[in-house]
Design a protein around this motif. Structure first.
Motif, PDB file in Angstrom:
ATOM      1  N   GLY A 145      -8.123   4.189   8.503  1.00  0.00           N
ATOM      2  CA  GLY A 145      -7.932   5.768   8.872  1.00  0.00           C
ATOM      3  C   GLY A 145      -9.344   6.896   9.451  1.00  0.00           C
ATOM      4  O   GLY A 145      -8.584   7.177  10.075  1.00  0.00           O
TER       5      GLY A 145
ATOM      6  N   GLY B  98       2.703  -0.872  -4.394  1.00  0.00           N
ATOM      7  CA  GLY B  98       1.588  -0.373  -4.340  1.00  0.00           C
ATOM      8  C   GLY B  98       1.996   0.120  -5.809  1.00  0.00           C
ATOM      9  O   GLY B  98       2.562   0.923  -5.958  1.00  0.00           O
TER      10      GLY B  98
ATOM     11  N   PHE C 155      -8.836  -1.324   0.176  1.00  0.00           N
ATOM     12  CA  PHE C 155      -9.324  -2.167  -0.512  1.00  0.00           C
ATOM     13  C   PHE C 155      -8.236  -3.611   0.529  1.00  0.00           C
ATOM     14  O   PHE C 155      -8.574  -4.547  -0.253  1.00  0.00           O
TER      15      PHE C 155
ATOM     16  N   SER D 166     -17.813   8.598   0.529  1.00  0.00           N
ATOM     17  CA  SER D 166     -17.401  10.020   0.378  1.00  0.00           C
ATOM     18  C   SER D 166     -18.061  11.151  -0.501  1.00  0.00           C
ATOM     19  O   SER D 166     -17.185  10.349  -1.454  1.00  0.00           O
TER      20      SER D 166
ATOM     21  N   CYS E 154     -14.798   9.323  -2.974  1.00  0.00           N
ATOM     22  CA  CYS E 154     -13.348   8.385  -2.236  1.00  0.00           C
ATOM     23  C   CYS E 154     -14.631   8.040  -1.043  1.00  0.00           C
ATOM     24  O   CYS E 154     -15.622   7.650  -1.888  1.00  0.00           O
ATOM     25  N   ALA E 155     -13.532   7.241  -0.881  1.00  0.00           N
ATOM     26  CA  ALA E 155     -14.273   6.191   0.520  1.00  0.00           C
ATOM     27  C   ALA E 155     -12.822   6.033   1.714  1.00  0.00           C
ATOM     28  O   ALA E 155     -12.371   6.123   1.684  1.00  0.00           O
ATOM     29  N   VAL E 156     -13.387   5.674   3.332  1.00  0.00           N
ATOM     30  CA  VAL E 156     -12.749   5.886   4.352  1.00  0.00           C
ATOM     31  C   VAL E 156     -13.084   4.271   4.600  1.00  0.00           C
ATOM     32  O   VAL E 156     -14.454   4.025   4.782  1.00  0.00           O
TER      33      VAL E 156
ATOM     34  N   GLY F 287      -0.884  -5.889  -5.073  1.00  0.00           N
ATOM     35  CA  GLY F 287      -0.506  -6.867  -4.367  1.00  0.00           C
ATOM     36  C   GLY F 287      -1.820  -8.422  -4.989  1.00  0.00           C
ATOM     37  O   GLY F 287      -3.040  -7.726  -4.652  1.00  0.00           O
TER      38      GLY F 287
ATOM     39  N   GLY G 255       0.710  -0.864   0.417  1.00  0.00           N
ATOM     40  CA  GLY G 255       0.070  -0.301   0.118  1.00  0.00           C
ATOM     41  C   GLY G 255       0.993   1.034  -0.352  1.00  0.00           C
ATOM     42  O   GLY G 255       1.254   1.659   1.272  1.00  0.00           O
TER      43      GLY G 255
ATOM     44  N   GLY H 118       0.158   4.309  -0.418  1.00  0.00           N
ATOM     45  CA  GLY H 118      -0.312   4.741   0.386  1.00  0.00           C
ATOM     46  C   GLY H 118      -0.112   6.560   1.596  1.00  0.00           C
ATOM     47  O   GLY H 118       0.963   5.961   1.764  1.00  0.00           O
TER      48      GLY H 118
ATOM     49  N   VAL I  10     -17.643  14.506  -3.163  1.00  0.00           N
ATOM     50  CA  VAL I  10     -16.573  16.007  -2.476  1.00  0.00           C
ATOM     51  C   VAL I  10     -17.420  16.350  -3.589  1.00  0.00           C
ATOM     52  O   VAL I  10     -17.144  16.016  -4.575  1.00  0.00           O
TER      53      VAL I  10
ATOM     54  N   TYR J 185      -9.814  10.687   9.237  1.00  0.00           N
ATOM     55  CA  TYR J 185      -8.627  11.586   9.848  1.00  0.00           C
ATOM     56  C   TYR J 185      -7.642  11.093   9.067  1.00  0.00           C
ATOM     57  O   TYR J 185      -6.255  12.000  10.438  1.00  0.00           O
TER      58      TYR J 185
HETATM   59  C1  LIG Z   1     -13.318  12.774   1.080  1.00  0.00           C
HETATM   60  C2  LIG Z   1     -11.789  12.778   1.949  1.00  0.00           C
HETATM   61  C3  LIG Z   1     -11.425  13.743   2.564  1.00  0.00           C
HETATM   62  C4  LIG Z   1     -10.513  13.314   3.670  1.00  0.00           C
HETATM   63  N1  LIG Z   1     -10.145  14.358   4.546  1.00  0.00           N
HETATM   64  C5  LIG Z   1      -8.998  14.382   5.010  1.00  0.00           C
HETATM   65  C6  LIG Z   1      -8.723  15.226   5.770  1.00  0.00           C
HETATM   66  O1  LIG Z   1      -8.941  16.557   5.698  1.00  0.00           O
HETATM   67  N2  LIG Z   1      -7.362  14.659   6.834  1.00  0.00           N
HETATM   68  C7  LIG Z   1      -7.358  13.789   7.093  1.00  0.00           C
HETATM   69  O2  LIG Z   1      -6.706  13.593   7.871  1.00  0.00           O
HETATM   70  N3  LIG Z   1      -7.924  12.806   6.760  1.00  0.00           N
HETATM   71  C8  LIG Z   1      -8.805  13.226   5.622  1.00  0.00           C
HETATM   72  N4  LIG Z   1      -9.293  11.777   5.251  1.00  0.00           N
HETATM   73  C9  LIG Z   1      -8.814  10.436   5.165  1.00  0.00           C
HETATM   74  C10 LIG Z   1      -7.324  10.220   4.628  1.00  0.00           C
HETATM   75  O3  LIG Z   1      -7.521  10.513   3.247  1.00  0.00           O
HETATM   76  C11 LIG Z   1      -7.300   8.485   5.059  1.00  0.00           C
HETATM   77  O4  LIG Z   1      -7.604   8.602   6.568  1.00  0.00           O
HETATM   78  C12 LIG Z   1      -6.194   8.185   4.520  1.00  0.00           C
HETATM   79  O5  LIG Z   1      -6.165   8.452   3.216  1.00  0.00           O
HETATM   80  C13 LIG Z   1      -6.079   6.347   5.141  1.00  0.00           C
HETATM   81  O6  LIG Z   1      -4.957   6.629   4.397  1.00  0.00           O
HETATM   82  P1  LIG Z   1      -4.007   4.783   3.898  1.00  0.00           P
HETATM   83  O7  LIG Z   1      -2.598   4.587   3.198  1.00  0.00           O
HETATM   84  O8  LIG Z   1      -4.769   3.921   5.365  1.00  0.00           O
HETATM   85  O9  LIG Z   1      -4.759   4.098   3.069  1.00  0.00           O
HETATM   86  P2  LIG Z   1      -4.970   5.041   1.579  1.00  0.00           P
HETATM   87  O10 LIG Z   1      -4.776   6.475   1.429  1.00  0.00           O
HETATM   88  O11 LIG Z   1      -6.152   5.140   0.945  1.00  0.00           O
HETATM   89  O12 LIG Z   1      -3.702   4.410   0.530  1.00  0.00           O
HETATM   90  C14 LIG Z   1      -3.894   2.901   0.299  1.00  0.00           C
HETATM   91  C15 LIG Z   1      -3.085   2.533  -0.570  1.00  0.00           C
HETATM   92  O13 LIG Z   1      -3.285   1.165  -1.124  1.00  0.00           O
HETATM   93  C16 LIG Z   1      -3.253   0.862  -2.412  1.00  0.00           C
HETATM   94  N5  LIG Z   1      -3.797  -0.326  -2.168  1.00  0.00           N
HETATM   95  C17 LIG Z   1      -4.823  -1.063  -2.648  1.00  0.00           C
HETATM   96  N6  LIG Z   1      -4.646  -2.318  -2.502  1.00  0.00           N
HETATM   97  C18 LIG Z   1      -3.670  -2.439  -2.861  1.00  0.00           C
HETATM   98  C19 LIG Z   1      -3.082  -4.271  -2.956  1.00  0.00           C
HETATM   99  N7  LIG Z   1      -3.379  -5.411  -3.091  1.00  0.00           N
HETATM  100  N8  LIG Z   1      -1.510  -4.311  -3.040  1.00  0.00           N
HETATM  101  C20 LIG Z   1      -0.638  -2.737  -3.160  1.00  0.00           C
HETATM  102  N9  LIG Z   1      -1.134  -1.732  -2.758  1.00  0.00           N
HETATM  103  C21 LIG Z   1      -2.720  -1.678  -2.591  1.00  0.00           C
HETATM  104  C22 LIG Z   1      -3.455   1.919  -2.731  1.00  0.00           C
HETATM  105  O14 LIG Z   1      -3.769   2.114  -4.242  1.00  0.00           O
HETATM  106  C23 LIG Z   1      -3.071   3.673  -1.895  1.00  0.00           C
HETATM  107  O15 LIG Z   1      -2.258   4.088  -2.969  1.00  0.00           O
HETATM  108  C24 LIG Z   1      -9.984  12.218   4.295  1.00  0.00           C
HETATM  109  C25 LIG Z   1     -10.575  11.089   2.698  1.00  0.00           C
HETATM  110  C26 LIG Z   1     -11.036  11.018   2.409  1.00  0.00           C
HETATM  111  C27 LIG Z   1     -12.129  10.061   1.196  1.00  0.00           C
END
Ligand SMILES: Cc1cc2nc3c(=O)[nH]c(=O)nc-3n(C[C@H](O)[C@H](O)[C@H](O)COP(=O)(O)OP(=O)(O)OC[C@H]3O[C@@H](n4cnc5c(N)ncnc54)[C@H](O)[C@@H]3O)c2cc1C
Length: 399
Positions: free
Chosen positions: A359, A38, A213, A231, A333-335, A181, A15, A17, A233, A362
């Protein structure tokens, strides 16, 4: 059929992200070899049928002030490292334009004031009249008050924050593989992560940080108690004059009683990759998605919920009545939410796979500290001593 192993590392982080890239950098700084796996962001979302990330955007609110001291402390630790990360990576991602929390709920505002005082945050309480004189472009309903966080609040560019983390990772000569992956196999004493293109990564440990995911890579017997929420926007384009007039606008969270989905947040004018400047508005609370296995990809391919988008537009027009928007578009988007409201930083029972998930909508602003906590857990089996393992325990859906 993939070869036995195309790559070898101490820890494979799945991931690329916000959370995964942060954890990978901290793991690297702790002296282990890391491979970050990723896919890149798809060029066109509507016809992409693979996985998506929740970081495909140019603005995320960042702030310490919060009703929850735990969240505030984690955000504070992250924000305190932004400048260093920008300096050493050479990539800027933080705009310290300030953050404004506004509400007619006394309890909400007093909790925020309490955590701000406890942590000594550079913030000031504002009565309705002060809000009106300090931020004359906003029109809040009567009966509200606010808290204005100064130097530590504002917004970050999530794409650039990830770039900065990856830049640091590459400088330390770690591997980044831009693939998805498809399976995590457990062997005697090591893991083998297989990618969709058939590459294989041999790793002593695996940290799963693949956002909404993640369920796809976890054995179905170990169903994690994660709720995937939708979500929507609205991005409202600004003309040059309005963009100039609103320069310095803080990011905003506005909580109102008895309003649909409880509240909205606003990002100030931000220049997006298409060269246009937008104000973004979104809803704070998200609705659970029905059957994410079937609907999540479709949701990301689409433009969000039109009913919520219309409500967001009406909120935007009433909060910024003097602004004329030249165009309006919507996005999805999704959380992922946990029942505890905390992240899962733990090991999945029986599988030995480490996770950094949930996540909770936030975690962008706090991703650097959450990544550090997860890296510590992977290396030592425990979260850093200032935190408690119990707060980050993974929960399962028991049938
Ligand atoms: C509309 C919206 C607004 C938001 N606003 C805020 C805000 O203002 N402030 C704040 O702090 N937070 C905010 N958030 C929350 C924040 O964006 C998330 O908490 C954060 O993105 C979570 O990080 P993550 O790494 O868990 O997931 P992600 O950022 O989604 O990263 C996950 C990564 O895993 C990858 N992936 C998925 N499956 C696989 C696989 N099988 N193999 C390899 N890679 C894979 C994806 O491609 C992605 O790159 C917001 C979220 C949304 C949806």
């Amino acid at each position: 059929m993939s070869s036995l192993s195309d790559f070898k590392c101490d820890v494979c982080v799945i991931g690329k992200g916000l959370l995964g890239s942060a954890a990978a950098r901290h793991l690297s700084e702790m002296g282990v070899s890391v491979l970050l796996l990723g896919p890149d962001e798809p060029k066109v979302r509507s016809d992409h049928s693979g996985v998506f990330g929740s970081h495909y955007d140019s603005g995320r609110i960042t702030r310490i002030i919060d009703t929850d001291l735990y969240c505030a402390q984690i955000a504070e630790a992250s924000i305190s490292r932004y400048a260093e990360l920008e300096k050493f990576s050479g990539i800027d991602f933080f705009e310290p334009v300030g953050h404004l929390a506004v509400s007619n709920l006394d309890n909400y505002i007093s909790k925020i004031v309490g955590t701000a005082r406890h942590l000594g945050v550079d913030a000031k309480s504002l009565a309705a009249s002060e809000l009106a004189s300090r931020f004359s472009y906003f029109s809040f309903p009567s009966g509200v008050s606010g808290v204005h966080e100064h130097s530590t609040g504002g917004h970050i560019n999530p794409r650039n924050l990830i770039k900065a983390q990856i830049e640091m990772l590459m400088k330390a000569e770690n591997e980044v593989v831009n693939e998805t992956g498809s399976a995590i196999e457990r062997h005697d004493g090591f893991f083998r992560v297989v990618t969709q293109n058939g590459k294989a990564i041999k790793a002593n440990k695996v940290l799963l940080a693949s956002g909404v995911f993640s369920e796809r890579l976890v054995d179905s017997r170990e169903k994690l108690d994660l709720e995937i929420c939708e979500s929507t926007v609205v991005l409202a384009e600004l003309g040059k004059e309005d963009a100039e007039r609103l320069r310095g606008m803080p990011s905003v969270i506005f909580r109102q009683e008895a309003e649909y989905e409880k509240g909205v947040y606003l990002l100030p004018p931000i220049r997006y990759p298409d060269g246009k400047t937008y104000i973004k508005i979104g809803h704070s609370e998200s609705r659970p998605m029905s059957d994410p296995d079937a609907n999540l990809v479709k949701w990301f391919q689409g433009k969000g919920d039109p009913v919520i988008a219309d409500w967001l537009k009406s909120q935007l027009f009433s909060l910024l009545p003097g602004v004329s928007f030249t165009d309006i578009k919507t996005e999805s988007c999704a959380v992922s939410r946990s029942p505890t409201g905390r992240q899962f930083i733990d090991t999945i029972e029986g599988s030995g796979i480490h996770v950094l998930l949930a996540g909770n909508g936030y975690s962008a602003k706090s991703s650097d500290e959450l990544g550090r906590i997860a890296a510590h857990k992977v290396i030592s089996g425990e979260v850093p001593e200032e935190y408690s393992d119990i707060d980050f325990k993974v929960k399962y859906k028991r049938t």
